[in-house]
Design a protein around this motif. Structure first.
Motif, short mmCIF file in Angstrom:
data_model
loop_
_atom_site.label_atom_id
_atom_site.label_comp_id
_atom_site.label_asym_id
_atom_site.label_seq_id
_atom_site.Cartn_x
_atom_site.Cartn_y
_atom_site.Cartn_z
N PRO A 43 47.98 -17.58 -51.17
CA PRO A 43 47.53 -18.93 -50.86
C PRO A 43 46.87 -19.62 -52.05
CG PRO A 43 45.94 -17.37 -50.07
CD PRO A 43 47.07 -16.57 -50.63
N HIS A 44 46.91 -20.94 -52.02
CA HIS A 44 46.33 -21.71 -53.12
C HIS A 44 44.94 -22.22 -52.78
CE1 HIS A 44 50.27 -21.31 -54.86
NE2 HIS A 44 50.76 -21.69 -53.71
N VAL A 45 44.53 -21.96 -51.54
CA VAL A 45 43.14 -22.23 -51.16
C VAL A 45 42.55 -20.91 -50.67
CG1 VAL A 45 43.42 -24.66 -50.62
CG2 VAL A 45 43.92 -22.96 -48.88
N ARG A 46 41.26 -20.76 -50.86
CA ARG A 46 40.61 -19.52 -50.43
C ARG A 46 39.21 -19.81 -49.91
NH1 ARG A 46 44.09 -17.48 -54.23
NH2 ARG A 46 44.96 -15.46 -53.70
N SER A 106 49.96 -19.10 -59.89
CA SER A 106 49.36 -18.09 -59.05
C SER A 106 50.09 -18.10 -57.71
CB SER A 106 47.87 -18.41 -58.89
OG SER A 106 47.38 -17.98 -57.67
N PRO A 107 50.27 -16.94 -57.11
CA PRO A 107 50.97 -16.92 -55.82
C PRO A 107 50.10 -17.50 -54.70
CG PRO A 107 50.31 -14.71 -56.44
CD PRO A 107 49.87 -15.60 -57.54
N GLU A 129 40.35 -28.22 -55.99
CA GLU A 129 40.89 -27.90 -54.67
C GLU A 129 41.54 -26.53 -54.63
OE1 GLU A 129 43.27 -31.63 -55.01
OE2 GLU A 129 43.04 -31.60 -52.85
N ILE A 130 41.78 -25.97 -55.77
CA ILE A 130 42.61 -24.78 -55.82
C ILE A 130 41.76 -23.56 -56.15
CG2 ILE A 130 43.21 -24.93 -58.27
CD1 ILE A 130 46.10 -24.36 -57.37
N SER A 131 42.21 -22.44 -55.66
CA SER A 131 41.49 -21.21 -55.91
C SER A 131 42.52 -20.14 -56.17
CB SER A 131 40.66 -20.86 -54.67
OG SER A 131 40.54 -19.49 -54.51
N TYR A 132 42.21 -19.23 -57.06
CA TYR A 132 43.24 -18.23 -57.32
C TYR A 132 42.72 -16.80 -57.32
CZ TYR A 132 42.06 -20.67 -61.66
OH TYR A 132 41.41 -21.35 -62.63
N GLU A 133 43.70 -15.92 -57.46
CA GLU A 133 43.45 -14.49 -57.34
C GLU A 133 42.51 -13.98 -58.42
OE1 GLU A 133 46.84 -11.67 -57.67
OE2 GLU A 133 47.56 -12.85 -55.98
N VAL A 162 48.25 -24.18 -63.09
CA VAL A 162 47.90 -22.83 -62.66
C VAL A 162 49.15 -22.14 -62.15
CG1 VAL A 162 46.56 -21.50 -61.01
CG2 VAL A 162 45.60 -23.55 -62.04
#
Lengths: 436, 304
Positions: free
Chosen positions: B12-15, B9-10, A354-358, B7
């Protein structure tokens, strides 16, 4: 039903609300030990007014606000104050907390119902302040400050957009307590002298709109506005533009265009504060995400450790991240012993999928951040200038107008941390201003 | 819980699911009909030149990223797109080594020396093409009829001898990818549908050319369909990196490309001005961006 929206920018993001939106709010038992931070709001922290070893009742004030922009805090259980000490908060920073050992009795002062229609503006504001009501949508701005606006106000808006994915606590409250919400809206209107009250709801909640329309049917000055489903419809400035067509001037307040905006749950808390004299010691939060076994909305006492709330929802599997608030603007939870605070709208226990990061790949100047920015800014440049320390240039190009909705970072195909960089730049610009 | 890693990470947490790589590969997909048409008309030469251009472009990118001690990010697909665009802009009989040289120039001088992906001011494929056109003028203007290897003297833009239907389907001499308006439009529709192509640039470009052709008494349809206008307006001028980022700026850019193109076509000594029209406007892109910043929310209200 209506389909109002703000004209520029915005975008469609996944809702992911199905797991919780049809489940009634469930009250969670009070914690064995309540950890109540003395600073749960925007503004100055409170001074503790109880002593270690003293007994407190449920709803008793335990921290007094000594400045105007601040709000008192209340005991969320009855029992003995066992410690006043620093404890970690959600973001990992430490803050002074009053720790109360729950005696399990929930002993409280008897409630007195009050007719607010004869109360003056300052009396209503004082009741709201006394009850410790702050913005429950996430910002935590003291509500009594908002009901004494510097300029005349003709409209009170209730923000029922709930445009963040996963979150459904406002959705459930609007369905389950429409009359309390509308009463809170009327109290707010009376306090600021507004002639109309409007509840903005995204049209993906048709049952909410139906229930609220029925509840407002007899009052001509209170109504529901259907909003197009678009992020960030629930951002204050975008909501005002969508419903009233008014634009808050750069650097200004909603009162500059004759309105104030309050979150759904805040309005409900206003009813409790003014009609029943109850301090704000509990709230509804959404617990969701694929890694929590029984996602639902929970009525939880302030000061309950996050871990207890997750356990109450069946515990968690193998989370990749735990987030306080929504996934667009929420922060990572750094410590599971941290307590629930007033502005916390949700706990998201997200799985890896569900999560996506930089990734911070090179910008290919696709301009999606610009096309989607609801404020008409150029996030790519603002982020770049912030990263390079060119704060003057960023300020000239309106970096302070960024509302930090994170949509730029969301749409970026190179997965750049645009919003994060802009936030950092804003902090430097703000610090520079106060230093002068 | 204790043994699992969280994780950090700043928000947003969805992309969004779209990535740079997906965008590049979509451009490649949009070029497939064009390449297919080129292969149908010009046979093995089309396969040879496009393949060689791609391999040379991706290879140059990999080598130069390694030399710059940067991560070798050739999988982002950007060099693939550059190679494919360059290959499709070449005349069918061009010697292989010239295509290799063009790709090398496109990637190294057009892109890597400026800092790689996203940092180049000029469209890399057009830089490569411009250098080839200036260096090997006769080879770069040696055209063949479709289905033959017979070299003819001129493209329809110069000869004026082709029917609208021939121009539309592409059975005319020209660079590999430019002849078939049909294939180009197919690709353009795909890019538009996927939100990669901003309609303002091609509409501004083609519209300006049409209006000026009419004003100066030219055959408007013929001017639009012949030469490499459509290919350039759809695939080259819309390059994200080198075109403006503001909506108004994209109109300015498209109209500017049309103006320069018409000046070169009607009064210049070159028969076709597409390459230079876009390169000239690429140079103006930073200025256009600066001049066309949109009004922000709440801005005018304050000034009143």
């Amino acid at each position: 039903m209506g389909n109002k929206t703000f004209p520029r920018g915005g975008g469609h993001i996944p809702h992911r609300k199905d797991a919780t939106k049809n489940k009634p709010v469930m009250a969670m038992p009070a914690p064995q030990q309540a950890v109540i931070p003395l600073s749960q709001h925007a503004g100055a922290p409170c001074r503790p007014v109880v002593k270690v070893g003293g007994r407190v009742k449920l709803g008793q004030k335990i921290g007094e606000a000594e400045q105007y922009v601040s709000a008192p805090v209340h005991a969320s259980v009855s029992g003995e104050v066992v410690e006043i000490t620093e404890r970690p908060l959600l973001d990992g920073t430490k803050s002074m907390c009053v720790i109360i050992e729950n005696d399990g009795l929930d002993e409280a002062e008897p409630l007195v119902a009050q007719d607010y229609s004869r109360l003056s503006v300052s009396q209503i504001a004082e009741l709201i302040r006394e009850a410790g009501v702050v913005g429950l949508g996430g910002a935590g701005f003291p509500t009594h400050v908002k009901v004494e606006p510097p300029k005349p106000v003709d409209t009170v808006l209730i923000n029922g957009a709930e445009c963040e994915p996963y979150l459904t606590c406002d959705h459930r409250l609007m369905l389950e307590q429409p009359h309390k919400l509308i009463e809170g809206l009327k109290i707010l209107m009376q306090a600021v002298g507004a002639r109309q009250g409007i509840i903005g709801v995204e049209v993906n909640k048709p049952e909410v709109i139906r229930v609220l329309e029925q509840a407002c049917a007899e009052q001509s000055y209170v109504r529901v506005a259907g909003l197009k489903v678009k992020y960030p419809q629930g951002a204050e400035k975008q909501l005002i533009k969508a419903i009233l067509g008014r634009e808050v001037p750069s650097g200004g307040l909603p009162a500059d265009v004759g309105c104030i905006v309050q979150n759904v749950q805040t309005a409900v808390a206003v009813t409790d504060a003014v009609v029943h004299g109850v301090g704000l010691y509990q709230r509804v939060i959404t617990v969701a995400g694929a890694a929590v076994y029984d996602p639902r909305n929970v009525l939880v006492r302030i000061g309950t450790p996050i871990r207890d709330v997750i356990d109450f929802c069946g515990g968690m599997g193998n989370p990749a991240a735990i987030i306080a608030g929504g996934p667009m603007t929420g922060q990572l939870v750094q410590d599971l012993t941290a307590p629930v605070v007033k502005p916390l709208s949700g706990i998201l226990v997200l799985s890896k999928d569900e999560i996506s990061y930089e990734l911070n790949q090179p910008c290919i100047r696709c301009a999606r951040c610009i096309d989607h920015c609801p404020m008409g800014l150029q996030p790519n440049f603002l982020a770049d200038w912030s990263n390079k320390g060119l704060y003057d240039q960023a300020e000239r190009n309106h970096i302070m107008d960024c509302i930090e909705c994170s949509l730029c970072s969301y749409v970026c195909p190179a997965k750049r941390g645009l919003c994060r960089s802009i936030q950092a730049g804003k902090q430097v610009v703000r610090a520079g201003k106060t230093a002068v | 819980m204790e043994d699992s890693r969280l994780v950090l990470s700043p928000s947003p947490h969805v992309r969004d699911e779209d990535t740079t790589q997906k965008i590049m590969l979509t451009v490649v997909a949009a070029l497939i009909p064009v390449w297919a048409a080129a292969t149908y008309f010009f046979g093995f030469n089309s396969i040879r030149l496009v393949f060689v251009s791609i391999i040379a472009a991706v290879g140059s990118e990999a080598v130069f990223l390694a030399l710059r001690r940067k991560p070798v990010t050739v999988w982002d697909g950007s060099a693939l797109v550059t190679g494919m665009l360059l290959g499709l802009s070449l005349p069918p009989t061009l010697p292989t080594w010239m295509a290799v040289l063009g790709s090398f120039v496109a990637i190294v001088i057009g892109k890597q020396v400026f800092g790689g992906l996203g940092a180049n001011p000029f469209n890399p494929a057009l830089v490569g093409r411009a250098v080839l056109a200036a260096s090997f003028t006769s080879q770069m203007t040696a055209w063949t009829m479709p289905f033959t290897d017979a070299v003819t003297s001129a493209t329809p833009l110069v000869s004026g001898q082709a029917s609208y239907a021939e121009l539309f389907f592409g059975t005319v001499p020209g660079s590999l990818g430019e002849t078939s308006a049909l294939a180009i439009l197919l690709g353009g529709v795909l890019l538009f549908y996927r939100g990669i192509l901003d309609y303002r640039i091609p509409v501004g470009f083609i519209g300006t050319t049409a209006i000026l052709s009419f004003v100066f008494g030219q055959d408007v349809v013929y001017q639009l369909l012949s030469g490499s206008l459509l290919f350039g307006a759809v695939f080259m001028a819309t390059d994200m990196v080198t075109s403006p980022i503001t909506p108004v700026g994209r109109w300015v850019f498209g109209v500017g490309c049309g103006l320069v193109l018409v000046v070169i076509r009607f009064w210049g000594s070159l028969p076709e001005g597409l390459t230079y029209s876009i390169l000239v406007m690429n140079a103006f892109t930073p200025l256009i961006n600066r001049w066309t910043r949109p009004r922000i929310y709440g801005q005018v209200v304050k000034q009143v």
